[in-house]
Design a protein around this motif. Sequence first.
Motif, PDB file in Angstrom:
ATOM      1  N   GLY A   1       0.969  -1.232   0.059  1.00  0.00           N
ATOM      2  CA  GLY A   1       0.005   0.100   0.128  1.00  0.00           C
ATOM      3  C   GLY A   1       0.921   1.312  -0.061  1.00  0.00           C
ATOM      4  N   ALA A   2       0.285   2.493   0.355  1.00  0.00           N
ATOM      5  CA  ALA A   2       1.199   3.466   0.224  1.00  0.00           C
ATOM      6  C   ALA A   2       0.482   4.332   1.385  1.00  0.00           C
ATOM      7  N   PHE A   3       1.305   5.216   1.842  1.00  0.00           N
ATOM      8  CA  PHE A   3       1.044   6.334   3.008  1.00  0.00           C
ATOM      9  C   PHE A   3       1.383   7.800   2.135  1.00  0.00           C
ATOM     10  N   THR A   4       0.525   8.607   1.722  1.00  0.00           N
ATOM     11  CA  THR A   4       0.727   9.448   0.838  1.00  0.00           C
ATOM     12  C   THR A   4       0.405  10.700   1.405  1.00  0.00           C
ATOM     13  N   MET A   5       1.235  11.983   1.092  1.00  0.00           N
ATOM     14  CA  MET A   5       0.763  13.261   1.699  1.00  0.00           C
ATOM     15  C   MET A   5       0.644  14.217   0.624  1.00  0.00           C
ATOM     16  N   SER A   6       0.015  15.270   0.694  1.00  0.00           N
ATOM     17  CA  SER A   6      -0.207  16.260  -0.167  1.00  0.00           C
ATOM     18  C   SER A   6       0.047  17.511   0.276  1.00  0.00           C
ATOM     19  N   LEU A   7       0.842  18.508  -0.013  1.00  0.00           N
ATOM     20  CA  LEU A   7       1.338  19.723   0.749  1.00  0.00           C
ATOM     21  C   LEU A   7       1.170  20.654  -0.294  1.00  0.00           C
ATOM     22  N   VAL A   8       0.651  21.870   0.486  1.00  0.00           N
ATOM     23  CA  VAL A   8       0.894  23.326  -0.129  1.00  0.00           C
ATOM     24  C   VAL A   8       2.038  23.922   0.719  1.00  0.00           C
ATOM     25  N   LEU A   9       2.792  24.675  -0.061  1.00  0.00           N
ATOM     26  CA  LEU A   9       4.015  25.198   0.645  1.00  0.00           C
ATOM     27  C   LEU A   9       4.124  26.582   0.248  1.00  0.00           C
ATOM     28  N   ASP A  10       4.123  27.500   1.041  1.00  0.00           N
ATOM     29  CA  ASP A  10       3.773  28.804   0.883  1.00  0.00           C
ATOM     30  C   ASP A  10       5.424  29.651   1.226  1.00  0.00           C
TER      31      ASP A  10
ATOM     32  N   THR B   1      -3.913   6.823   4.315  1.00  0.00           N
ATOM     33  CA  THR B   1      -3.285   5.716   4.406  1.00  0.00           C
ATOM     34  C   THR B   1      -3.754   4.639   3.665  1.00  0.00           C
ATOM     35  N   PRO B   2      -3.559   3.538   3.405  1.00  0.00           N
ATOM     36  CA  PRO B   2      -4.237   2.300   2.794  1.00  0.00           C
ATOM     37  C   PRO B   2      -5.567   2.273   2.866  1.00  0.00           C
ATOM     38  N   GLY B   3      -6.068   2.576   4.049  1.00  0.00           N
ATOM     39  CA  GLY B   3      -7.839   2.659   4.174  1.00  0.00           C
ATOM     40  C   GLY B   3      -8.372   3.664   3.436  1.00  0.00           C
ATOM     41  N   ALA B   4      -7.614   5.061   3.391  1.00  0.00           N
ATOM     42  CA  ALA B   4      -8.204   5.783   2.670  1.00  0.00           C
ATOM     43  C   ALA B   4      -8.233   5.448   1.041  1.00  0.00           C
ATOM     44  N   TRP B   5      -7.278   4.772   0.760  1.00  0.00           N
ATOM     45  CA  TRP B   5      -7.295   4.273  -0.708  1.00  0.00           C
ATOM     46  C   TRP B   5      -8.212   3.557  -0.843  1.00  0.00           C
ATOM     47  N   ILE B   6      -8.648   2.668  -0.115  1.00  0.00           N
ATOM     48  CA  ILE B   6      -9.638   1.658  -0.199  1.00  0.00           C
ATOM     49  C   ILE B   6     -11.077   2.546  -0.583  1.00  0.00           C
ATOM     50  N   PHE B   7     -11.182   3.706   0.430  1.00  0.00           N
ATOM     51  CA  PHE B   7     -12.304   4.548   0.110  1.00  0.00           C
ATOM     52  C   PHE B   7     -12.320   5.036  -1.072  1.00  0.00           C
ATOM     53  N   TRP B   8     -11.151   5.677  -1.566  1.00  0.00           N
ATOM     54  CA  TRP B   8     -11.169   6.497  -2.726  1.00  0.00           C
ATOM     55  C   TRP B   8     -11.473   5.629  -3.902  1.00  0.00           C
ATOM     56  N   THR B   9     -10.458   4.572  -4.006  1.00  0.00           N
ATOM     57  CA  THR B   9     -10.437   3.842  -5.099  1.00  0.00           C
ATOM     58  C   THR B   9     -11.150   2.332  -5.167  1.00  0.00           C
TER      59      THR B   9
ATOM     60  N   GLY C   1      -6.204  -1.583  -0.244  1.00  0.00           N
ATOM     61  CA  GLY C   1      -5.998  -0.218  -0.444  1.00  0.00           C
ATOM     62  C   GLY C   1      -4.560  -0.389  -1.212  1.00  0.00           C
ATOM     63  N   ALA C   2      -4.088  -1.428  -1.785  1.00  0.00           N
ATOM     64  CA  ALA C   2      -3.028  -1.667  -2.416  1.00  0.00           C
ATOM     65  C   ALA C   2      -2.785  -0.623  -3.665  1.00  0.00           C
ATOM     66  N   VAL C   3      -1.706  -0.323  -3.764  1.00  0.00           N
ATOM     67  CA  VAL C   3      -1.632   0.824  -5.199  1.00  0.00           C
ATOM     68  C   VAL C   3      -0.107   0.178  -5.706  1.00  0.00           C
ATOM     69  N   GLY C   4       0.236   0.648  -6.814  1.00  0.00           N
ATOM     70  CA  GLY C   4       1.373   0.558  -7.535  1.00  0.00           C
ATOM     71  C   GLY C   4       1.459  -0.959  -8.330  1.00  0.00           C
ATOM     72  N   GLY C   5       0.485  -1.808  -8.278  1.00  0.00           N
ATOM     73  CA  GLY C   5       0.489  -2.988  -9.023  1.00  0.00           C
ATOM     74  C   GLY C   5       1.016  -4.001  -8.210  1.00  0.00           C
ATOM     75  N   TYR C   6       0.899  -5.226  -9.143  1.00  0.00           N
ATOM     76  CA  TYR C   6       1.525  -6.407  -8.476  1.00  0.00           C
ATOM     77  C   TYR C   6       3.099  -6.430  -8.478  1.00  0.00           C
ATOM     78  N   PRO C   7       3.802  -6.518  -7.407  1.00  0.00           N
ATOM     79  CA  PRO C   7       5.192  -6.379  -7.258  1.00  0.00           C
ATOM     80  C   PRO C   7       5.832  -7.570  -8.102  1.00  0.00           C
ATOM     81  N   GLN C   8       7.121  -7.231  -8.597  1.00  0.00           N
ATOM     82  CA  GLN C   8       7.742  -8.474  -9.397  1.00  0.00           C
ATOM     83  C   GLN C   8       8.205  -9.559  -8.367  1.00  0.00           C
ATOM     84  N   TYR C   9       8.089 -10.757  -8.604  1.00  0.00           N
ATOM     85  CA  TYR C   9       8.572 -11.904  -7.843  1.00  0.00           C
ATOM     86  C   TYR C   9       9.278 -12.694  -8.863  1.00  0.00           C
ATOM     87  N   LYS C  10      10.504 -13.317  -8.376  1.00  0.00           N
ATOM     88  CA  LYS C  10      11.393 -14.246  -9.100  1.00  0.00           C
ATOM     89  C   LYS C  10      10.684 -15.514  -9.512  1.00  0.00           C
ATOM     90  N   SER C  11       9.697 -15.806  -8.584  1.00  0.00           N
ATOM     91  CA  SER C  11       8.964 -17.085  -9.034  1.00  0.00           C
ATOM     92  C   SER C  11       7.779 -16.806 -10.128  1.00  0.00           C
TER      93      SER C  11
END
Length: 484
Positions: free
Chosen positions: A312-321, A413-421, A426-436
């Motif tokens: 999942g991801a923890f994301t932040m959106s900032l406005v910097l003045d 948080t991932p919980g917010a991603w579930i709510f939004w998407t 709440g997983a984002v970024g796709g399936y990770p690569q695995y050697k198997s």
Amino acid sequence: MDYDVLLIGSGFGALTAAALLTKRGLKVCVLEQAKYPGGCATSYKRKGYWFETGATTLVGLDKHMPLRYLLNELDLQIPMRNLEPPMQVHLPNGEVLTRYGNLGAWIAEAERVFGKYKQREFWEHCYRVSQQVWQTSLEQRSFPFSNVKDLLKAATRVRPAQLSLLPAAFRTMHDVLLKYDLLQNHLFVDFVNEQLLITAQNHAAEVNELFGATALCYTLYSNYYVDGGLINLVNPVVDYITSNGGVVKYGQQVKAVDSLRKGYKVTTAKDSYFSRFVISGIPLNNTQELFTDKSIKQKLQLYLLPSDKLNGAFTMSLVLDGMVAPDVLHQQVHVPDGLPIIGSKSIFISFSHPADKLRAKAGEVLASVSTHVPHPEKLYIQQKEQVETGILCALERAGILDQASIKYTQSATPGAWIFWTNRAYGAVGGYPQYKSIKPWQMKDARLDHKGAYVCGDTVYPGQGIVGVCLSGIIAAEKLWQDHY
């Protein structure tokens, strides 16, 4: 039938498929649950600012790359700013590494920071592999194979250079580091692992050489910034669809997909639609839940990854003045001791371009921050203020953020991603690569070999705008190949 093709979700893979099928004369309808198109590759407006939803970097416009192919096919021009250098990395020892877009300049920088031993050989090798991978990806659009037509079509497009890539599918990036005797260079191995986590969602021991070399070299191709946010990449594709007879409907959360004797019935919270074909542009875990056909559910079960294999991801959106954006807009900061609660060891931050007057007011800068959350279903974050503090302090220590300049902040948080998407876990970024999981073992575009298809970041080839664009190209081509 209401439509020739119904597409579930308006992520960039689904929009790619919809646009290409519209161009071929099919009547398409895209059903999107949100009020903005683009999925994780778009922007949204809040408090008068345009924030990025997820993705912030744009590649894929060089020769032999999927996004360039799409824009050429649709005859679209997207106003963009070339970023050079594309990125800087703040390493655990305090060194700042600049990822130059020119191969020679990048190798010189890598040698300066990591030492000259085997750096040139390693990066020249990875760059050669990445060039071959990109060219092959568009030449072999029937891959992964799931019927005889795919194999026959692939045979007509095969080149010796394509066959030379096959051994790389059985090697990991750990093996490549071992080959060049670089495993003892711990600073470099840490750098490689955190870079792979951005692009391949996993570390060197799991990522195969084909994906890994390509992922590590994405800064060696043209990187772009889109004024107003990535929604201004998405909107022209939507406009192409609607201006050529297609339809995009918002606020249409799909609840079920039923297979009929001829075609499909797609039921949303508001209505029901009928089509000859259907393409799911949402993750495989969510796709399986929607289809009532037991055979589709059983087939998909073979490909599903559980939460402990996802990020999942923890994301932040900032406005910097009053803060000036750094000259290099994309920055990665290593956090060797890990962030509170989630343990992530790197942070990615992207700033709005100082000349972009569409996203923020004069004198203000936007920043998009993200970091990985392993096993998102299990790691429910209740004290998100601790994670926020850890992130902001790490960015300030790196000298790229002044907390006193923060005018507005929001985190997810991932919980917010579930709510939004509604994305599973709440997983984002796709399936990770695995050697198997070799490339040909990834889910291909066909769901039932009758008229249901899938694209997006959980099927071949995987992550990123350029990856999901390719998946949409493949889904459209296989649908056309199967039925026309």
